[in-house]
Design an enzyme around this catalytic site. Structure first.
Site, short mmCIF file in Angstrom:
data_model
loop_
_atom_site.label_atom_id
_atom_site.label_comp_id
_atom_site.label_asym_id
_atom_site.label_seq_id
_atom_site.Cartn_x
_atom_site.Cartn_y
_atom_site.Cartn_z
CD GLU A 136 -31.06 3.91 60.27
OE1 GLU A 136 -29.89 2.99 60.47
OE2 GLU A 136 -32.13 3.23 60.77
CG HIS A 148 -30.51 0.70 55.21
ND1 HIS A 148 -30.38 1.84 55.50
CD2 HIS A 148 -29.80 0.51 56.54
CE1 HIS A 148 -30.63 2.49 56.90
NE2 HIS A 148 -30.62 1.46 57.38
CG HIS A 223 -26.43 2.59 64.00
ND1 HIS A 223 -25.47 2.75 63.15
CD2 HIS A 223 -27.95 1.91 63.38
CE1 HIS A 223 -26.35 2.09 61.96
NE2 HIS A 223 -27.59 2.01 62.19
NE ARG A 234 -0.79 4.23 61.34
CZ ARG A 234 -0.68 1.91 62.10
NH1 ARG A 234 0.15 2.03 63.77
NH2 ARG A 234 -0.52 1.54 61.38
CG ASP A 255 -28.17 -5.42 70.91
OD1 ASP A 255 -27.01 -4.69 71.01
OD2 ASP A 255 -28.62 -5.46 70.00
CG ASP A 282 -31.43 -0.68 64.84
OD1 ASP A 282 -32.81 0.43 64.05
OD2 ASP A 282 -30.72 -0.34 63.79
#
Length: 394
Positions: A136, A148, A223, A234, A255, A282
C-alpha cells in the site's frame, strides 16, 4: 468396522451452509482430513462418519482478507519478517481469516525489499494463510496519504518497477495500491501484464482518470471512500468511478468508523458490478491483542475503543475483525446474509484470481468458520483442523 472416534470423515450439521456461493439449509458438510468431501442431506450422513452438531448459525468458507497490516501485537512494518507473519497468521486465524495478504504501509525502499523477502520466506516455510503481499504505497498522492509518512511518498521510477516486476515473479500474489498522480498508465499496463493486481487508492484522481487507469489494467479501489476523491454532484471522483463503472472491485472497511453505515448501505445498493464491493479489515497490531498503542514509522498510533488514530486525530488503520464487519452489513445496512458472507470470502478471492479460496466445494480446502445466528464467531477450521488460541485462557 470403524467407530466414530476413528473415522477420518467428519460431518458438520445443524447450520446453514454457504456452499458454492449459495446458502443451503438442511445439509451437512463432509470433510476428510484437509479437504472438503461433499455436501449431503443432513438425514443422509454416511455411516462410519463423525457427526458434529453446530446448533444453528452459519457455516461459511474461511475469510479472505486482502489488507492486513498487523495483528496479535505486531505490525508488518516493524519489522517485516517470517516471525511477524507467523504471529499475524495465528492472530487472524483465531478471528476467522484463514487466508490473507500481509500489507506493508508506505515505507523506505529497504523495508519494502525486506517485506518482499519475508513473504517469500514465509511461503517457502508454509506459514499458513499467507497468500502473497499487498504494498500500500509508497506511490500515492501526498495530499491523500492519510497516516502514511510523507517523507516516504514518491513517484514510481524505473528501479521501483524492477523491484515490483521481480516480486511479481517470486510471489503467488502481488497487489499494489498506487495513485495516478505517482504512477503512469504505462507503468500500470506493465504491472498488470506481469500479473500484479493494481488498486487505485490514496488519490485525488477524477472520474475520467480512474476510467483510463481501468483500461490500463487497474481493477480495484483501496478502502472505498477513504483517502480518495469523493463523489459530488458535478464530480463523481474515485468513489463514483468505483461504484458506477463496473470496472473495479472495491475494498471496504465496514467498522462504522471509516464509513458511516448509512453510506455503506447506499454504496452496496448503488454498485453497478460486475466489480463487487468486498470487505477488508485494514487491521493493525492491536487486533487480537490488548495493545493500546504502537508505532508506525516512528509515530505513535493510539487506540480508543475500536478507533485508531495518530495524535492529530488522523485515522490510522482499523481495529476490526471480519465477523464484526459482516454483522454490521446485515444488522445495520440490511444486506442479505448470503451476499454479506461472500463479501468476506468469495469476492476478495476473485479480486486476486484465486477461485479455490473463499468457497466450499468438493475437493476444495477445508477452511471454514462457524458463525452464530447473530454473527458471533464460534469456531474456525483451517486445513480441516480446528484453530485454537495459543493461550486458551486469553
Amino acid at each position: 468396522m470403524l467407530n466414530q472416534e476413528q473415522s477420518k470423515t467428519k460431518a458438520f450439521k445443524g447450520a446453514d451452509i454457504l456452499w458454492q456461493g449459495t446458502l443451503q439449509k438442511g445439509k451437512a458438510l463432509l470433510i476428510e482430513e484437509s479437504k472438503v468431501k461433499c455436501l449431503v442431506d443432513d438425514t443422509a450422513i454416511p455411516a462410519e462418519t463423525t457427526s458434529i452438531a453446530l446448533n444453528g448459525g452459519f457455516l461459511a468458507p474461511g475469510f479472505v482478507d486482502l489488507q492486513v497490516n498487523g495483528g496479535g501485537g505486531v505490525l508488518f512494518n516493524n519489522p517485516p519478517s517470517v516471525e511477524t507473519l507467523s504471529t499475524m497468521s495465528q492472530a487472524h486465524a483465531v478471528l476467522g481469516t484463514t487466508s490473507f495478504l500481509p500489507t506493508l504501509i508506505t515505507d523506505s525502499p529497504e523495508t519494502t525489499s525486506q517485506a518482499i523477502a519475508a513473504v517469500e520466506e514465509a511461503i517457502a516455510a508454509r506459514i499458513p494463510g499467507v497468500l502473497g503481499l499487498h504494498l500500500e504505497g509508497p506511490h500515492i498522492a501526498p495530499n491523500r496519504r492519510g497516516a502514511h509518512r510523507e517523507s516516504f511518498v514518491r513517484p514510481m521510477n524505473d528501479r521501483d518497477m524492477k523491484v515490483l516486476l521481480r516480486a511479481a515473479k517470486a510471489l503467488p500474489v502481488l497487489k499494489v495500491t498506487l495513485a495516478p498522480e505517482h504512477a503512469s498508465e504505462q507503468q500500470v499496463r506493465d504491472l498488470t501484464d506481469a500479473g500484479v493486481v493494481v488498486s487505485i487508492g490514496h488519490t485525488d484522481a477524477d472520474y475520467e482518470t480512474c476510467l483510463r487507469y481501468a483500461r490500463a489494467g487497474a481493477n480495484c479501489v483501496t478502502h472505498l471512500f477513504n483517502a480518495q476523491s469523493p463523489m459530488t454532484a458535478r464530480a463523481p471522483g474515485t468513489v463514483g468511478a468505483a461504484l458506477s463503472s463496473g470496472a473495479f472491485y472495491a475494498g471496504l472497511i465496514a467498522d462504522g468508523i471509516h464509513v458511516d453505515p448509512a453510506v455503506i448501505g447506499l454504496a452496496l445498493r448503488a454498485n453497478k458490478g460486475p466489480g463487487e464491493i468486498f470487505l477488508v479489515t485494514d487491521a493493525m497490531a492491536t487486533i487480537g491483542s490488548d495493545l493500546e498503542s504502537f508505532t508506525l514509522n516512528g509515530r505513535e498510533i493510539l487506540r480508543s475503543g475500536d478507533r485508531l488514530t495518530l495524535s492529530d486525530g488522523t485515522l490510522a488503520g482499523a481495529h476490526l475483525a471480519l465477523a464484526d464487519a459482516i454483522k454490521l452489513l446485515v444488522s445495520t445496512c440490511g444486506e442479505p446474509v448470503e451476499i454479506a458472507l461472500k463479501r468476506a470470502t468469495q469476492y476478495p478471492a476473485d479480486v486476486i484470481g484465486k477461485s479455490v479460496l473463499g468457497r466450499l466445494f468438493e475437493n476444495g480446502p477445508a477452511d471454514f468458520v462457524h458463525l452464530s445466528s447473530d454473527f458471533a464467531l464460534r469456531s474456525v477450521w483451517r486445513g480441516g483442523k480446528k484453530v485454537r488460541k495459543q493461550n486458551p485462557s486469553a
